[in-house]
Enzyme design. Structure first.
Site, PDB file in Angstrom:
ATOM      1  N   THR A   1      -5.298   2.616  -7.250  1.00  9.12           N
ATOM      2  CA  THR A   1      -6.617   2.440  -6.624  1.00  9.12           C
ATOM      3  C   THR A   1      -7.481   3.661  -6.904  1.00  9.12           C
ATOM      4  O   THR A   1      -7.074   4.791  -6.624  1.00  9.12           O
ATOM      5  CB  THR A   1      -6.476   2.210  -5.109  1.00  9.12           C
TER       6      THR A   1
ATOM      7  N   TYR B   1      -1.995   5.487  -4.198  1.00 10.18           N
ATOM      8  CA  TYR B   1      -3.074   6.456  -4.031  1.00 10.18           C
ATOM      9  C   TYR B   1      -2.507   7.743  -4.599  1.00 10.18           C
ATOM     10  O   TYR B   1      -1.546   8.292  -4.048  1.00 10.18           O
ATOM     11  CB  TYR B   1      -3.417   6.649  -2.550  1.00 10.18           C
TER      12      TYR B   1
ATOM     13  N   SER C   1       0.830  -1.209   0.000  1.00  8.59           N
ATOM     14  CA  SER C   1       0.000   0.000   0.000  1.00  8.59           C
ATOM     15  C   SER C   1       0.865   1.260   0.000  1.00  8.59           C
ATOM     16  O   SER C   1       1.949   1.279   0.587  1.00  8.59           O
ATOM     17  CB  SER C   1      -0.890  -0.010   1.247  1.00  8.59           C
TER      18      SER C   1
ATOM     19  N   LYS D   1      -7.381  -0.582  -9.835  1.00  9.21           N
ATOM     20  CA  LYS D   1      -8.097  -1.334  -8.801  1.00  9.21           C
ATOM     21  C   LYS D   1      -9.324  -0.562  -8.329  1.00  9.21           C
ATOM     22  O   LYS D   1      -9.212   0.621  -7.993  1.00  9.21           O
ATOM     23  CB  LYS D   1      -7.168  -1.558  -7.597  1.00  9.21           C
TER      24      LYS D   1
HETATM   25  C1  FNR Z   1      -7.695  -2.164   2.688  1.00 10.35           C
HETATM   26  N1  FNR Z   1      -7.719  -2.009   1.313  1.00 10.35           N
HETATM   27  C2  FNR Z   1      -6.841  -1.124   0.710  1.00 10.35           C
HETATM   28  N2  FNR Z   1      -6.826  -1.010  -0.652  1.00 10.35           N
HETATM   29  C3  FNR Z   1      -5.930  -0.194  -1.253  1.00 10.35           C
HETATM   30  O1  FNR Z   1      -5.915  -0.111  -2.485  1.00 10.35           O
HETATM   31  N3  FNR Z   1      -5.026   0.512  -0.501  1.00 10.35           N
HETATM   32  C4  FNR Z   1      -5.004   0.459   0.855  1.00 10.35           C
HETATM   33  O2  FNR Z   1      -4.177   1.096   1.495  1.00 10.35           O
HETATM   34  C5  FNR Z   1      -5.963  -0.367   1.500  1.00 10.35           C
HETATM   35  N4  FNR Z   1      -6.023  -0.432   2.867  1.00 10.35           N
HETATM   36  C6  FNR Z   1      -6.860  -1.339   3.476  1.00 10.35           C
HETATM   37  C7  FNR Z   1      -6.860  -1.463   4.859  1.00 10.35           C
HETATM   38  C8  FNR Z   1      -7.630  -2.440   5.462  1.00 10.35           C
HETATM   39  C9  FNR Z   1      -7.588  -2.600   6.960  1.00 10.35           C
HETATM   40  C10 FNR Z   1      -8.417  -3.314   4.679  1.00 10.35           C
HETATM   41  C11 FNR Z   1      -9.214  -4.429   5.307  1.00 10.35           C
HETATM   42  C12 FNR Z   1      -8.457  -3.162   3.315  1.00 10.35           C
HETATM   43  C13 FNR Z   1      -8.601  -2.854   0.461  1.00 10.35           C
HETATM   44  C14 FNR Z   1      -7.880  -4.141   0.073  1.00 10.35           C
HETATM   45  O3  FNR Z   1      -6.851  -3.900  -0.820  1.00 10.35           O
HETATM   46  C15 FNR Z   1      -8.843  -5.137  -0.597  1.00 10.35           C
HETATM   47  O4  FNR Z   1      -9.513  -4.499  -1.646  1.00 10.35           O
HETATM   48  C16 FNR Z   1      -9.868  -5.722   0.376  1.00 10.35           C
HETATM   49  O5  FNR Z   1      -9.294  -5.963   1.641  1.00 10.35           O
HETATM   50  C17 FNR Z   1     -10.410  -7.025  -0.193  1.00 10.35           C
HETATM   51  O6  FNR Z   1     -11.440  -7.502   0.577  1.00 10.35           O
HETATM   52  P1  FNR Z   1     -11.285  -8.659   1.679  1.00 10.35           P
HETATM   53  O7  FNR Z   1     -10.478  -9.782   1.100  1.00 10.35           O
HETATM   54  O8  FNR Z   1     -10.627  -8.024   2.867  1.00 10.35           O
HETATM   55  O9  FNR Z   1     -12.715  -9.015   1.911  1.00 10.35           O
END
Ligand code: FNR
Length: 410
Positions: free
Chosen positions: A189, A163, A139, A269
């Site tokens: 993203t 981001y 990330s 994404k």
């Molecule tokens: C995320 N996700 C996420 N996505 C992204 O593009 N950058 C990020 O920094 C984050 N940070 C983040 C923090 C936390 C605590 C979670 C749970 C999720 C989303 C992540 O990449 C992904 O899309 C989801 O977690 C997928 O869903 P499941 O497998 O957790 O149900």
């Protein structure tokens, strides 16, 4: 354990099914103190050890949680139709993605601020991923800088998630640093033009980034630092980050700028709609990730899996399409592939593995997922993950019900 069994166990992991053999050979004694192999039970185990505000941040979703539930329902509505006696003695889990060969169709999704759950954070995650040979998507909001994570990964595959900040010079700097540090793809993203409305975090008044956790890529960046006085303290850092973070003004044709900054493949994404997937590709994306951010952004948004077949049909067979949100088991991976995904990203389950046992916990979760996928392929009579198709799926209910729309190849 007998000497023979011990030798068999120590032979080391050569295939996903080794995990199951190892466990049975080690017997009940060998399971004492080990993490569960039921990946759906890890959330409860993590709840026991994390402070409530951290657990809320990780497990929580936006609004009523409707999208998080829909993600799971979408997987549950499809049932598998196994095929018998197909001589499936060897299974090939490998896939090719963006010119890279992966041992299995699984990546670790970008998740922010991982030292909130374990002191080693992304360092342990990238090492657990490397143990399985699977790419970790780091990330933008990581607790260790992308260079530190790259050093810890060794030859382990890694992608970088961007981001896009409001300052293009900073965006370019992050992208160039990622390329220089051996990240082999860029994930942009796009479903986060504003932070999701997340009642758990709001009620706890908790966001790790505002406390300075997850800002290592910014504090280590020359462009970011140059905008601050040399003696800037943590509060000034967070204030400046809050100013440059987020970019609701971003529009599709800006993607071409990424091409000026990097030769890395770009994957977008967070698309759910076929028209957005087409716009991503038309503006230079090399692939898309069908995702609703694990139900953390727009509450009520459609389930990722429900959106997948239409996105696949829109972009055709040659564009990589990945999926995340709700993947919990090896059979979920099989369903996603059957509905048109080239690979999936796993989110919270690996973070619970990290929470509970650091690098070993991440490795455990990945091994369980792949062991179940391998078993599923065998039972489906399918020798290769790449050949999974809609013929293995049927809607819940009596046979003769709706079948998935046939996608346009992969
Ligand atoms: C995320 N996700 C996420 N996505 C992204 O593009 N950058 C990020 O920094 C984050 N940070 C983040 C923090 C936390 C605590 C979670 C749970 C999720 C989303 C992540 O990449 C992904 O899309 C989801 O977690 C997928 O869903 P499941 O497998 O957790 O149900």
């Amino acid at each position: 354990m007998t000497e023979h069994a011990r030798t068999a166990v120590q032979a080391g992991p050569t295939s996903p099914s080794d995990l199951v053999r190892e466990i049975y050979l080690a017997g009940p004694e060998g399971r004492k103190g080990q993490l569960t192999t039921d990946l759906t039970a890890l959330e409860d185990a993590a709840r026991q050890v994390l402070p409530p505000e951290v657990f809320g941040f990780v497990a929580g979703g936006s609004g009523t949680g409707a999208t998080g539930r829909a993600n799971r329902d979408a997987f549950d509505q499809w049932r598998l139709l196994p095929r018998m006696l197909r001589g499936c003695t060897r299974r090939d889990l490998t896939v090719d993605l963006l010119g890279q060969s992966l041992p299995a169709p699984v990546l670790l999704a970008p998740i922010s601020a991982q030292t909130s759950v374990h002191s080693e954070g992304e360092i342990a995650t990238v090492q657990g991923a490397a143990d399985a040979g699977l790419p970790f998507v780091l990330s933008s909001y990581s607790s260790h800088s992308l260079e530190e994570v790259a050093a810890a990964a060794g030859p382990g595959p890694r992608w970088f998630q961007l981001y896009w900040p409001s300052d293009d010079e900073l965006a370019a700097s992050l992208v160039r640093r990622a390329e220089a540090s051996g990240y082999t793809a860029l994930v942009l993203t796009v479903d986060n033009p504003s932070v999701g409305y997340r009642p758990a975090d709001l009620d706890h008044g908790y966001l790790p980034l505002v406390r300075g956790t997850g800002l290592a890529n910014y504090t280590s960046d020359p462009v970011f630092r140059a905008a601050l006085p040399p003696d800037a303290g943590p509060d000034a850092v967070v204030r400046h980050w809050a100013q440059v973070n987020g970019n609701p003004s971003l529009v599709w044709d800006r993607l071409s700028r990424l091409r000026e900054w990097t030769g890395l493949p770009v994957v977008v994404k967070g698309v759910l709609r076929p028209d957005d997937a087409l716009l991503a590709v038309a503006n230079g994306a090399d692939g898309v990730i069908v995702s609703n951010h694990g139900g953390r952004q727009l509450d009520g948004a459609a389930a990722s899996l429900d959106c997948l077949p239409a996105v696949r049909a829109a972009v055709g067979g040659s564009v990589p399409v990945l999926l995340d949100s709700g993947v919990r088991t090896g059979t979920d991976v099989a369903k996603a592939l059957a509905l048109g995904a080239d690979a999936v990203l796993l989110g919270r389950p690996y973070l619970y593995g990290l929470t509970l046992d650091g690098r070993a916990g991440v490795r455990h979760v990945l091994r369980c997922l792949l062991a179940e996928l391998d078993a599923a392929l065998t039972q489906l009579g399918c020798a290769s993950a790449r050949s999974l198709g809609p013929e293995i799926l049927v809607a819940a209910g009596p046979l003769g019900g709706p079948r998935p729309t046939v996608r346009q190849g992969r």
